[in-house]
Design a protein around this motif. Structure first.
Motif, PDB file in Angstrom:
ATOM      1  N   LEU A 181       0.797  -1.223   0.000  1.00  0.00           N
ATOM      2  CA  LEU A 181       0.000   0.000   0.000  1.00  0.00           C
ATOM      3  C   LEU A 181       0.831   1.274   0.000  1.00  0.00           C
ATOM      4  CD1 LEU A 181      -2.516  -1.140   2.754  1.00  0.00           C
ATOM      5  CD2 LEU A 181      -2.910  -1.157   0.294  1.00  0.00           C
ATOM      6  N   TRP A 185      -3.074   5.523   2.284  1.00  0.00           N
ATOM      7  CA  TRP A 185      -4.234   5.874   3.105  1.00  0.00           C
ATOM      8  C   TRP A 185      -3.867   6.758   4.305  1.00  0.00           C
ATOM      9  CZ3 TRP A 185      -4.505   4.120   8.216  1.00  0.00           C
ATOM     10  CH2 TRP A 185      -3.570   3.129   8.573  1.00  0.00           C
ATOM     11  N   TYR A 186      -2.583   7.099   4.426  1.00  0.00           N
ATOM     12  CA  TYR A 186      -2.149   7.952   5.527  1.00  0.00           C
ATOM     13  C   TYR A 186      -2.588   9.403   5.297  1.00  0.00           C
ATOM     14  CZ  TYR A 186       1.134   4.190   6.880  1.00  0.00           C
ATOM     15  OH  TYR A 186       1.700   3.005   7.273  1.00  0.00           O
ATOM     16  N   PRO A 199      -6.468   9.718   8.595  1.00  0.00           N
ATOM     17  CA  PRO A 199      -6.317   8.601   7.660  1.00  0.00           C
ATOM     18  C   PRO A 199      -7.502   8.521   6.706  1.00  0.00           C
ATOM     19  CG  PRO A 199      -5.890   7.903   9.923  1.00  0.00           C
ATOM     20  CD  PRO A 199      -6.466   9.273  10.002  1.00  0.00           C
ATOM     21  N   LEU A 201      -9.774   6.393   5.475  1.00  0.00           N
ATOM     22  CA  LEU A 201     -10.331   5.062   5.716  1.00  0.00           C
ATOM     23  C   LEU A 201     -11.208   4.611   4.553  1.00  0.00           C
ATOM     24  CD1 LEU A 201     -11.171   5.316   9.518  1.00  0.00           C
ATOM     25  CD2 LEU A 201      -9.062   4.578   8.399  1.00  0.00           C
ATOM     26  N   ALA A 204      -8.876   3.122   2.134  1.00  0.00           N
ATOM     27  CA  ALA A 204      -8.414   1.828   2.649  1.00  0.00           C
ATOM     28  C   ALA A 204      -9.483   0.755   2.472  1.00  0.00           C
ATOM     29  CB  ALA A 204      -8.019   1.963   4.112  1.00  0.00           C
ATOM     30  N   ARG A 205     -10.730   1.090   2.766  1.00  0.00           N
ATOM     31  CA  ARG A 205     -11.813   0.107   2.611  1.00  0.00           C
ATOM     32  C   ARG A 205     -11.995  -0.295   1.153  1.00  0.00           C
ATOM     33  NH1 ARG A 205     -14.487   3.693   6.414  1.00  0.00           N
ATOM     34  NH2 ARG A 205     -14.432   2.735   8.497  1.00  0.00           N
ATOM     35  N   TYR A 215      -2.052  -7.223   3.602  1.00  0.00           N
ATOM     36  CA  TYR A 215      -2.014  -5.793   3.311  1.00  0.00           C
ATOM     37  C   TYR A 215      -0.804  -5.203   4.022  1.00  0.00           C
ATOM     38  CZ  TYR A 215      -6.749  -6.468   1.622  1.00  0.00           C
ATOM     39  OH  TYR A 215      -7.841  -6.915   0.919  1.00  0.00           O
ATOM     40  N   SER A 217       1.345  -1.813   4.703  1.00  0.00           N
ATOM     41  CA  SER A 217       1.587  -0.375   4.690  1.00  0.00           C
ATOM     42  C   SER A 217       3.052  -0.129   5.028  1.00  0.00           C
ATOM     43  CB  SER A 217       0.687   0.328   5.713  1.00  0.00           C
ATOM     44  OG  SER A 217      -0.680   0.140   5.405  1.00  0.00           O
ATOM     45  N   ALA A 228      -7.247  -6.562   8.789  1.00  0.00           N
ATOM     46  CA  ALA A 228      -7.511  -5.297   8.108  1.00  0.00           C
ATOM     47  C   ALA A 228      -9.000  -4.956   8.167  1.00  0.00           C
ATOM     48  CB  ALA A 228      -7.033  -5.367   6.670  1.00  0.00           C
ATOM     49  N   LEU A 232     -10.709  -1.714  10.169  1.00  0.00           N
ATOM     50  CA  LEU A 232     -11.516  -0.728   9.449  1.00  0.00           C
ATOM     51  C   LEU A 232     -12.992  -0.804   9.800  1.00  0.00           C
ATOM     52  CD1 LEU A 232      -9.824  -1.081   5.952  1.00  0.00           C
ATOM     53  CD2 LEU A 232      -9.680   0.902   7.488  1.00  0.00           C
TER      54      LEU A 232
END
Length: 234
Positions: A181, A185-186, A199, A201, A204-205, A215, A217, A228, A232
């Motif tokens: 990743l 998503w940060y 973040p 999210l 990410a989702r 996953y 990061s 994960a 989430l």
């Protein structure tokens, strides 16, 4: 530095757990046709540690170096990887060319922080990462893509963008069921972050898939799919 075997042909060189070091994990997708290195290391010294680890583990030399995005901690080691093809999203080219034109040195780092104090954490980490500037260069990608690109070893690069960096790219290794990743998503970097930034999210989702088991990061421990989803709230 020893690589950690994650799954099938994916190996990880862990990042530094100290967030002040800003030293991300680096992944290697091993292949006898030439491995794919995902991110370059945060400095030439970091890259040399990874090269030594690859040799000690008898993993194939990288043929491709993929940038997950253009931020310094993911690209500053590139000049220590001779002979690789550097692949990145086209949106990263302009900022990397601008970075390449700067007169990098410890003096320049100090001057920039005086001009813009919010750069302090990033530039202090850069100063700690760089013990020698001789031969250092910031290298833009030599091959770019827009939406998606598959490398000859079956590794797939997908542009996802997001608030952290406009060129953020995820790297899928389908046969190993691994999704790398980067930092996609940060939140934005500290010097660009507003009080309301957090973040991403939603992004990410959107990357959750029954076809991915791991996953990864760049600044966190790898998560299995169930971990994960739980993280989430999915």
């Amino acid at each position: 530095m020893e690589p950690r075997h994650l799954a099938d042909r994916v190996w990880l060189f862990p990042g530094d757990p100290d967030p002040g070091a800003i030293r991300p994990a680096v992944a290697v997708v091993a292949d006898e046709r030439g491995s794919v290195l995902v991110d370059a290391g945060h400095s030439p010294a970091h890259a040399r540690e990874i090269r030594a680890g690859l040799a000690a583990a008898r993993l194939p030399e990288p043929r491709w170096l993929v940038y997950t995005h253009h931020h310094w901690d993911h690209v500053w080691g590139a000049c220590a990887w001779p002979g690789v093809e550097i692949v990145g999203h086209e949106a990263g080219v302009a900022p990397l060319r601008a970075e390449a034109a700067r007169p990098w040195s410890h003096r320049h780092l100090r001057e920039r922080v005086r001009e813009e104090p919010r750069l302090g954490p990033s530039y202090r980490a850069r100063a700690l990462a760089m013990d020698d500037w001789e031969g250092f260069a910031v290298l833009p990608p030599t091959r770019t893509f827009t939406d998606e690109l598959m490398l000859p070893t079956g590794v797939v690069l997908r542009h996802v963008g997001g608030g952290h960096a406009p060129d953020s790219t995820v790297v899928l290794v389908p046969d190993s069921r691994v999704l790398l990743l980067g930092d996609c998503w940060y939140p934005p970097p500290l010097h660009e972050r507003s009080p309301t930034d957090g973040p991403d999210l939603e992004l990410a989702r959107s990357l959750l898939s029954d076809h991915v088991e791991w996953y990864v990061s760049a600044h966190d421990e790898p998560l299995r799919r169930d971990q994960a989803r739980a993280a989430l709230g999915d």
